[in-house]
Design a protein around this motif. Structure first.
Motif, PDB file in Angstrom:
ATOM      1  N   LEU A  31      36.497  -1.198  24.606  1.00  0.00           N
ATOM      2  CA  LEU A  31      36.674  -1.981  23.383  1.00  0.00           C
ATOM      3  C   LEU A  31      37.378  -1.169  22.296  1.00  0.00           C
ATOM      4  O   LEU A  31      38.238  -1.698  21.588  1.00  0.00           O
ATOM      5  N   ILE A  32      37.039   0.101  22.179  1.00  0.00           N
ATOM      6  CA  ILE A  32      37.702   0.954  21.179  1.00  0.00           C
ATOM      7  C   ILE A  32      39.171   1.126  21.523  1.00  0.00           C
ATOM      8  O   ILE A  32      40.035   1.036  20.642  1.00  0.00           O
ATOM      9  N   ILE A  33      39.470   1.346  22.797  1.00  0.00           N
ATOM     10  CA  ILE A  33      40.872   1.514  23.210  1.00  0.00           C
ATOM     11  C   ILE A  33      41.657   0.234  22.939  1.00  0.00           C
ATOM     12  O   ILE A  33      42.788   0.272  22.430  1.00  0.00           O
ATOM     13  N   LEU A  34      41.073  -0.914  23.262  1.00  0.00           N
ATOM     14  CA  LEU A  34      41.756  -2.183  23.003  1.00  0.00           C
ATOM     15  C   LEU A  34      41.965  -2.403  21.501  1.00  0.00           C
ATOM     16  O   LEU A  34      43.014  -2.903  21.086  1.00  0.00           O
ATOM     17  N   ALA A  35      40.988  -2.017  20.695  1.00  0.00           N
ATOM     18  CA  ALA A  35      41.126  -2.155  19.249  1.00  0.00           C
ATOM     19  C   ALA A  35      42.255  -1.266  18.726  1.00  0.00           C
ATOM     20  O   ALA A  35      43.034  -1.681  17.865  1.00  0.00           O
ATOM     21  N   LEU A  36      42.359  -0.053  19.254  1.00  0.00           N
ATOM     22  CA  LEU A  36      43.443   0.845  18.835  1.00  0.00           C
ATOM     23  C   LEU A  36      44.805   0.294  19.242  1.00  0.00           C
ATOM     24  O   LEU A  36      45.762   0.343  18.461  1.00  0.00           O
ATOM     25  N   ILE A  37      44.895  -0.225  20.456  1.00  0.00           N
ATOM     26  CA  ILE A  37      46.164  -0.815  20.911  1.00  0.00           C
ATOM     27  C   ILE A  37      46.547  -1.994  20.026  1.00  0.00           C
ATOM     28  O   ILE A  37      47.694  -2.125  19.597  1.00  0.00           O
ATOM     29  N   TYR A  38      45.585  -2.842  19.713  1.00  0.00           N
ATOM     30  CA  TYR A  38      45.836  -3.987  18.856  1.00  0.00           C
ATOM     31  C   TYR A  38      46.284  -3.532  17.461  1.00  0.00           C
ATOM     32  O   TYR A  38      47.220  -4.086  16.884  1.00  0.00           O
ATOM     33  N   MET A  39      45.633  -2.496  16.954  1.00  0.00           N
ATOM     34  CA  MET A  39      45.967  -1.984  15.624  1.00  0.00           C
ATOM     35  C   MET A  39      47.413  -1.444  15.596  1.00  0.00           C
ATOM     36  O   MET A  39      48.174  -1.739  14.687  1.00  0.00           O
ATOM     37  N   PHE A  40      47.770  -0.682  16.625  1.00  0.00           N
ATOM     38  CA  PHE A  40      49.130  -0.130  16.666  1.00  0.00           C
ATOM     39  C   PHE A  40      50.179  -1.221  16.842  1.00  0.00           C
ATOM     40  O   PHE A  40      51.270  -1.137  16.247  1.00  0.00           O
ATOM     41  N   THR A  41      49.868  -2.225  17.641  1.00  0.00           N
ATOM     42  CA  THR A  41      50.878  -3.282  17.829  1.00  0.00           C
ATOM     43  C   THR A  41      51.051  -4.121  16.565  1.00  0.00           C
ATOM     44  O   THR A  41      52.164  -4.535  16.259  1.00  0.00           O
ATOM     45  N   THR A  42      49.982  -4.366  15.827  1.00  0.00           N
ATOM     46  CA  THR A  42      50.121  -5.138  14.590  1.00  0.00           C
ATOM     47  C   THR A  42      50.807  -4.334  13.501  1.00  0.00           C
ATOM     48  O   THR A  42      51.575  -4.883  12.721  1.00  0.00           O
ATOM     49  N   ILE A  43      50.551  -3.038  13.459  1.00  0.00           N
ATOM     50  CA  ILE A  43      51.221  -2.202  12.446  1.00  0.00           C
ATOM     51  C   ILE A  43      52.708  -2.100  12.765  1.00  0.00           C
ATOM     52  O   ILE A  43      53.549  -2.156  11.875  1.00  0.00           O
ATOM     53  N   SER A  44      53.047  -1.947  14.040  1.00  0.00           N
ATOM     54  CA  SER A  44      54.456  -1.787  14.402  1.00  0.00           C
ATOM     55  C   SER A  44      55.234  -3.092  14.258  1.00  0.00           C
ATOM     56  O   SER A  44      56.450  -3.060  14.103  1.00  0.00           O
ATOM     57  N   SER A  45      54.564  -4.231  14.295  1.00  0.00           N
ATOM     58  CA  SER A  45      55.281  -5.501  14.160  1.00  0.00           C
ATOM     59  C   SER A  45      55.550  -5.833  12.682  1.00  0.00           C
ATOM     60  O   SER A  45      56.315  -6.762  12.401  1.00  0.00           O
ATOM     61  N   LEU A  46      54.924  -5.130  11.768  1.00  0.00           N
ATOM     62  CA  LEU A  46      55.202  -5.378  10.340  1.00  0.00           C
ATOM     63  C   LEU A  46      56.504  -4.733  10.028  1.00  0.00           C
ATOM     64  O   LEU A  46      57.376  -4.975   9.436  1.00  0.00           O
TER      65      LEU A  46
END
Length: 46
Positions: A31-46
């Motif tokens: 769950l932590i790894i998935l949260a980090l991946i989600y965080m990086f993908t949302t930051i990079s899409s901004l």
């Protein structure tokens, strides 16, 4: 015989408890790894 059965039952319970803890730690790690991946993908899409 009863003492042997109790010892076996106790060992089995300890093993099951350790396996359960490992499963919980694994789920939390995923769950932590998935949260980090989600965080990086949302930051990079901004």
């Amino acid at each position: 015989m009863s003492k042997k059965a109790n010892v076996r039952r106790q060992r089995y319970a300890e093993k099951q408890e350790q396996k359960g803890k490992n499963v919980v730690i694994g789920i939390i790690a995923v769950l932590i790894i998935l949260a980090l991946i989600y965080m990086f993908t949302t930051i990079s899409s901004l």
